[in-house]
Design an enzyme around this catalytic site. Structure first.
Site, PDB file in Angstrom:
ATOM      1  N   GLU A 265      -6.921  12.496  -1.037  1.00 30.25           N
ATOM      2  CA  GLU A 265      -6.143  13.115  -2.105  1.00 30.25           C
ATOM      3  C   GLU A 265      -7.142  13.707  -3.085  1.00 30.25           C
ATOM      4  O   GLU A 265      -7.988  12.998  -3.614  1.00 30.25           O
ATOM      5  CB  GLU A 265      -5.266  12.076  -2.790  1.00 30.25           C
ATOM      6  CG  GLU A 265      -4.400  12.652  -3.902  1.00 30.25           C
ATOM      7  CD  GLU A 265      -3.817  11.575  -4.775  1.00 30.25           C
ATOM      8  OE1 GLU A 265      -3.923  11.713  -6.013  1.00 30.25           O
ATOM      9  OE2 GLU A 265      -3.273  10.596  -4.238  1.00 30.25           O
ATOM     10  N   CYS A 302      -3.325  12.172 -11.183  1.00 32.42           N
ATOM     11  CA  CYS A 302      -3.340  13.232 -10.179  1.00 32.42           C
ATOM     12  C   CYS A 302      -2.094  14.101 -10.261  1.00 32.42           C
ATOM     13  O   CYS A 302      -2.071  15.206  -9.726  1.00 32.42           O
ATOM     14  CB  CYS A 302      -3.484  12.634  -8.792  1.00 32.42           C
ATOM     15  SG  CYS A 302      -2.428  11.203  -8.501  1.00 32.42           S
TER      16      CYS A 302
END
Length: 524
Positions: A265, A302
């Site tokens: 990620e 994120c």
């Protein structure tokens, strides 16, 4: 609190020798007193070899026994709550309340995966029985299921010292799948990592797990992570961090004699679309909600919204003034470590010099790890002309861009890189939503949110925390939710296997009582 300071290699401690380092308090800039030692090449090799040796044993352990292990980890973490909650603020500047909440999420993930593997349906067992009299060719007996892929390297994340680190989602899903884990502690929170690693190993001891089912290596990604990913015993990688780091690991993994998957990620700006009706009727509430989302965790999530798209006009102008005022009042905070602060200050400074943007809020924070809000204004046409303006800025910053038409909005979204999330804020009078807008967002994101904000990821079975590249290195997966287990498995098929050679999941009579697909029909 006392720390060993060395790596945890199976059931043994590493050596207190070689290169060493201290944790840092980002709020004060001071070194923490404890000394930690970087794993040596021999220790990296030993951890990987122990995981390789443990794999045949651990993968064969029943789902019920794996569930017992995962629940034991959760209990050991709970027993360490006081120590963990005290240490997290020292190494990350995160408040104790955040540490408590994140630990609860970490424990919840472990228990969720325990329930999954105890039930057993997740293996997707499929059986097609033989038809020996079929003409012109007999049909063989075919049975398949998901099986663990092998030892997994997990990298601790800087922005979630618990939930995405040593005992976090990558470790939980890999252990649930039947894969031993070798974890690389994030260098910014070595003490928190050691406490979590010790909790896992206490649980492994108590449950009789084979040595090597878990190891923890101290050190940086370059010193420790790269050689671990290169090791032939490692069969997959879980990573949460920067695009630079994720791509570097993917390159290492692809260059191996046996390439392996990297589930990284990496980068996302999580665009939010404000439709005209929502902006007109709820502008003030939306500004407050957006300010809370952008500033949450000092912008170090994120899912931080880094791009907000508004219809051009007076409503957008009022919204921007209101939002900028709220962000100016938020004042920012302390970054997780000085590296994040330095990168943030460089990115915001460079962006502020671009002639296509106007700085609405921009404060040069003091030296060290402190960061302050930066809010920029531009237009959709400017973004289309220079897509570098959509690069991720990790911190309490966002860019407000006005669009002139639905066609321009859809075209801009289609031009964006892959994202973790996309959001539409609408008024009920704007239903049904434009299908081209929905289609454009669906092609670019892993999760589409309506009338909400992207910060906050629910840990549940159906959650998808992933998205097209570069949000993740493999957009077919998720790092949150029980679907994450499939990152660390592969499909395996038996043909005309004798009953004694079949796992219980595929035996006649369904001894585990799990859901299976038999001759095309779902059955229990």
């Amino acid at each position: 609190m006392a720390f060993q300071g060395t790596s945890l290699i199976g059931y043994s401690n590493g050596q207190a020798s070689g290169s060493s380092f201290h944790g840092m308090n980002p709020a004060s800039g001071a070194e923490l007193p404890e000394l930690f030692f970087t794993a040596s090449k021999d220790e990296i090799d030993r951890a990987a070899r122990l995981a390789e040796k443990a794999f045949p044993v651990y993968r064969s352990i029943s789902g019920a026994k794996k569930a017992e292990f995962l629940r034991a980890i959760a209990k050991e973490l709970e027993a360490s709550r006081e120590l963990l909650v005290a240490r997290v603020p020292l190494e990350t500047a995160l408040p104790a309340g955040r540490a408590n909440g994140e630990l609860g999420r970490t424990i919840g993930q472990l228990n969720m995966f325990a329930d999954l593997v105890e039930k057993g349906d997740w293996v997707d067992a499929r059986i097609d029985t033989a038809l020996p009299d079929r003409s012109p060719v007999p049909k063989p007996d075919i049975r398949s299921m998901q099986v663990p892929i092998g030892p997994v390297a997990v990298f601790g994340a800087s922005n979630f010292p618990l939930a995405f680190s040593v005992a976090g989602g990558d470790t939980a899903s890999a252990l649930a799948a039947g894969c031993p884990v070798v974890c690389i502690a994030h260098y910014a929170h070595p003490g928190v990592s050691e406490l979590a690693g010790q909790a896992i190993l206490r649980a492994a001891h108590a449950c009789g797990m084979p040595e090597g089912v878990f190891s923890l290596l101290q050190g940086t990604g370059q010193e420790v992570g790269t050689p671990l990913v290169s090791h032939p015993a490692i069969k997959a990688v879980g990573f949460t961090g920067s695009r630079f780091g994720g791509l570097a690991l993917a390159k290492v993994a692809a260059a191996r004699r046996e390439p392996i998957p990297v589930y990284a990620e990496m980068s996302s700006i999580n665009p939010i679309v404000l439709l005209p009706g929502a902006l007109e009727k709820s502008g003030e509430a939306l500004a407050a909600g957006l300010a809370g989302s952008v500033s949450m965790g000092v912008g170090q999530f994120c899912t931080n919204p880094g791009l907000v798209l508004l219809p051009e006009g007076p409503d957008a102008d009022r919204f921007m003034v209101n939002f900028a005022s709220l962000m100016d009042e938020s004042k920012g905070g302390t970054a997780l470590h000085s590296g994040i602060a330095k990168a943030y200050k460089t990115s915001t400074s460079e962006k502020s010099k671009n002639e296509a943007v106007t700085t609405l809020v921009g404060i040069d924070a003091s030296e060290g790890a402190s960061v302050a809000p930066w809010i920029f204004r531009t237009t959709a046409s400017s973004l289309l002309h220079d897509l570098s303006l959509t690069d991720e800025v990790f911190g309490p910053s966002t860019t407000l861009a006005t669009y002139t038409s639905m066609a321009e909005l859809v075209g801009l979204i289609q031009s964006l890189e892959g994202q973790l999330t996309g959001t539409i804020q609408y008024d009920p009078s704007e239903l049904p939503l434009n299908t081209e807008l929905l289609g454009a967002l669906q092609s670019r994101v892993g999760r589409l949110i309506l009338n909400g904000f992207p910060t906050g990821v629910e840990v549940c079975h159906s959650m998808v925390h992933g998205g097209p590249f570069p949000a993740t290195s493999d957009g077919r997966s998720t790092s949150v939710g029980t679907g994450a287990i499939c990152r660390f498995t592969r499909s395996f098929c038996f043909q005309d296997m004798v009953a004694e050679g079949l796992p219980n999941e595929l035996k006649d009579g369904n001894p585990l009582g799990i859901a299976r697909t038999v001759n095309g029909q779902l059955s229990h």
